[in-house]
Design an enzyme around this catalytic site. Structure first.
Site, PDB file in Angstrom:
ATOM      1  N   TYR A   1       0.287  -0.957  10.668  1.00 45.62           N
ATOM      2  CA  TYR A   1      -0.079  -1.561   9.388  1.00 45.62           C
ATOM      3  C   TYR A   1       1.125  -1.565   8.444  1.00 45.62           C
ATOM      4  O   TYR A   1       1.419  -2.563   7.779  1.00 45.62           O
ATOM      5  CB  TYR A   1      -1.235  -0.743   8.793  1.00 45.62           C
ATOM      6  CG  TYR A   1      -1.675  -1.165   7.420  1.00 45.62           C
ATOM      7  CD1 TYR A   1      -2.570  -2.213   7.252  1.00 45.62           C
ATOM      8  CD2 TYR A   1      -1.205  -0.504   6.288  1.00 45.62           C
ATOM      9  CE1 TYR A   1      -2.987  -2.590   5.987  1.00 45.62           C
ATOM     10  CE2 TYR A   1      -1.614  -0.879   5.015  1.00 45.62           C
ATOM     11  CZ  TYR A   1      -2.507  -1.924   4.877  1.00 45.62           C
ATOM     12  OH  TYR A   1      -2.906  -2.298   3.619  1.00 45.62           O
TER      13      TYR A   1
ATOM     14  N   HIS B   1     -12.198   4.656   4.890  1.00 45.06           N
ATOM     15  CA  HIS B   1     -11.312   5.628   4.252  1.00 45.06           C
ATOM     16  C   HIS B   1     -12.141   6.816   3.750  1.00 45.06           C
ATOM     17  O   HIS B   1     -13.363   6.761   3.733  1.00 45.06           O
ATOM     18  CB  HIS B   1     -10.554   4.975   3.089  1.00 45.06           C
ATOM     19  CG  HIS B   1      -9.411   4.137   3.533  1.00 45.06           C
ATOM     20  ND1 HIS B   1      -9.461   2.771   3.594  1.00 45.06           N
ATOM     21  CD2 HIS B   1      -8.180   4.482   3.971  1.00 45.06           C
ATOM     22  CE1 HIS B   1      -8.307   2.309   4.044  1.00 45.06           C
ATOM     23  NE2 HIS B   1      -7.509   3.329   4.278  1.00 45.06           N
TER      24      HIS B   1
ATOM     25  N   SER C   1       0.858  -1.184   0.000  1.00 38.21           N
ATOM     26  CA  SER C   1       0.000   0.000   0.000  1.00 38.21           C
ATOM     27  C   SER C   1       0.892   1.231   0.000  1.00 38.21           C
ATOM     28  O   SER C   1       1.968   1.230   0.598  1.00 38.21           O
ATOM     29  CB  SER C   1      -0.862  -0.013   1.251  1.00 38.21           C
ATOM     30  OG  SER C   1      -1.363   1.280   1.496  1.00 38.21           O
ATOM     31  N   SER C   2       0.410   2.296  -0.648  1.00 38.25           N
ATOM     32  CA  SER C   2       1.238   3.499  -0.730  1.00 38.25           C
ATOM     33  C   SER C   2       1.469   4.123   0.643  1.00 38.25           C
ATOM     34  O   SER C   2       2.400   4.910   0.805  1.00 38.25           O
ATOM     35  CB  SER C   2       0.597   4.521  -1.666  1.00 38.25           C
ATOM     36  OG  SER C   2      -0.632   4.969  -1.141  1.00 38.25           O
ATOM     37  N   CYS C   3       0.647   3.769   1.638  1.00 32.29           N
ATOM     38  CA  CYS C   3       0.807   4.399   2.959  1.00 32.29           C
ATOM     39  C   CYS C   3       1.978   3.814   3.734  1.00 32.29           C
ATOM     40  O   CYS C   3       2.225   4.206   4.860  1.00 32.29           O
ATOM     41  CB  CYS C   3      -0.481   4.293   3.770  1.00 32.29           C
ATOM     42  SG  CYS C   3      -0.890   2.625   4.246  1.00 32.29           S
TER      43      CYS C   3
ATOM     44  N   LYS D   1       3.077  -4.678   6.538  1.00 32.08           N
ATOM     45  CA  LYS D   1       3.136  -4.773   5.072  1.00 32.08           C
ATOM     46  C   LYS D   1       4.583  -4.789   4.581  1.00 32.08           C
ATOM     47  O   LYS D   1       4.915  -5.497   3.624  1.00 32.08           O
ATOM     48  CB  LYS D   1       2.373  -3.602   4.447  1.00 32.08           C
ATOM     49  CG  LYS D   1       0.873  -3.783   4.478  1.00 32.08           C
ATOM     50  CD  LYS D   1       0.462  -4.851   3.462  1.00 32.08           C
ATOM     51  CE  LYS D   1      -1.030  -5.092   3.437  1.00 32.08           C
ATOM     52  NZ  LYS D   1      -1.400  -6.195   2.556  1.00 32.08           N
TER      53      LYS D   1
END
Ligand code: GDP
Length: 314
Positions: free
Chosen positions: A142, A185, A113-115, A146
């Site tokens: 999170y 979100h 994920s980009s986060c 990841k």
């Protein structure tokens, strides 16, 4: 390692997390690939239980795997359920990756994920920004899980020659999104809030934070299409970003959602809520060089997402 392009036709393809927004989009997209889609419900297979995952892989013998199972949520959920976000995401990723290695899965895609890029990574974020700086504190648990998954996939590739690849989707929206008022979100949260205000005749809707953070959004059907494309054409240790390549300030985005929903009242900001990371735009030049671009314009994507929300309310 299998030759490129890797052909999914005739293969048993396991979509881990098929009930989620991403997994269900993958199942819809894979229906056009002439493969045998394999899924497991939570009652049949608890992905957090290592022995159950091992036994399932030995019995079912998937040849290709999309690892789209994850515990996900918006900024508030990530910041609140910190232990569960770290533990569950870590354990399900390690269980599936190890079982895929042990049973000789031909090809596996891990979805990051980009986060999980550093909070202050240079924008747009290139794939090599990973692990170059501190993470955004609100979703650090999170992100740590990841990143561990990406590194484990990479380790199986480097140490054992497994064809495991990792991709980094940007912020996603579309059918199957989570519309929980607190834990969703921003896209789902705003669709719901503007819709409820429209229906109840509410005069104003509050948007969290200052409205100045910028986000990139991708319709989940575009993501699924990109994943299937990369599964075919890509085999390398490096990540591949998947995004639209464009971002928008939350305040402007809120106006676009209001327009889509048909809410004509005032839009206010709720400063008691966090902004999160200031900007999060992916550099999608690698993806473009691999032959894929986003197809769904934001207005059309939002209209589709809103229609599917209204449908799910019926
Ligand atoms: P993030 O990209 O990980 O920060 O995830 P979110 O989608 O939860 O939030 C994106 C941005 O939208 C943040 O700046 C939030 O403060 C902002 N935002 C505005 N209104 C909302 C809302 O109602 N829910 C959520 N989750 N975020 C909102």
């Amino acid at each position: 390692m299998p030759q490129l392009p890797y052909d999914l036709a005739g293969k048993r393809v396991f979509v881990a997390g098929h009930r989620g927004m991403v997994g269900s989009a993958l199942v819809r997209r894979l229906a056009r690939e002439n493969c045998k889609i394999v899924t497991a419900t939570r009652a049949d297979l608890d992905l957090t239980q290592q022995m159950a995952v091992d036994a399932w892989f030995r019995t079912v013998k998937p040849q290709a795997v999309f690892l789209a199972a994850a515990k996900v949520g918006g900024i508030h959920a990530n910041n609140t359920f910190r232990a569960e976000f770290l533990y569950e995401n870590l354990v399900l990723a390690t269980n599936i990756l190890r079982a895929a290695h042990e049973t000789g899965v031909e090809k596996l895609m891990f979805l990051g994920s980009s986060c999980i890029y550093p909070r202050l990574a240079a924008q747009p974020m290139r794939e090599d920004a990973l692990l170059t700086g501190p993470l955004e504190p609100t979703n650090e648990p999170y992100a740590i899980a990841k990143i561990a998954g990406i590194k484990l996939a990479e380790a199986y590739r480097l140490q054992y020659g497994r064809d495991f690849i990792s991709v980094m989707p940007t912020n996603l929206y579309g059918p199957g999104d989570n519309y929980h008022p607190e834990h969703s979100h921003v896209v789902a949260a705003l669709i719901r809030r503007f819709h409820e205000a429209k229906v109840s005749g509410g005069k104003s809707v509050a948007v969290w934070g200052t409205g100045t953070p910028k986000r990139e959004f991708l319709h989940v059907d575009d993501l699924a299409d990109a994943c299937v494309h990369l599964m075919r054409v890509y085999s390398d240790a490096g990540l591949v970003n998947i995004g639209s390549g464009e971002d928008i300030a939350i305040a402007d985005f809120a106006r676009a959602v209001a327009r889509t929903v048909g809410f004509e009242g005032a839009i206010t900001s709720d400063a008691s809520r966090p902004d999160g990371t200031p900007r999060k735009l992916l550099d999608v030049s690698k993806l473009a060089s691999l032959g894929w671009r986003a197809k769904t314009p934001m207005d059309a994507g939002l209209a589709h997402a809103y229609a599917s929300y209204v449908d799910s309310m019926r």
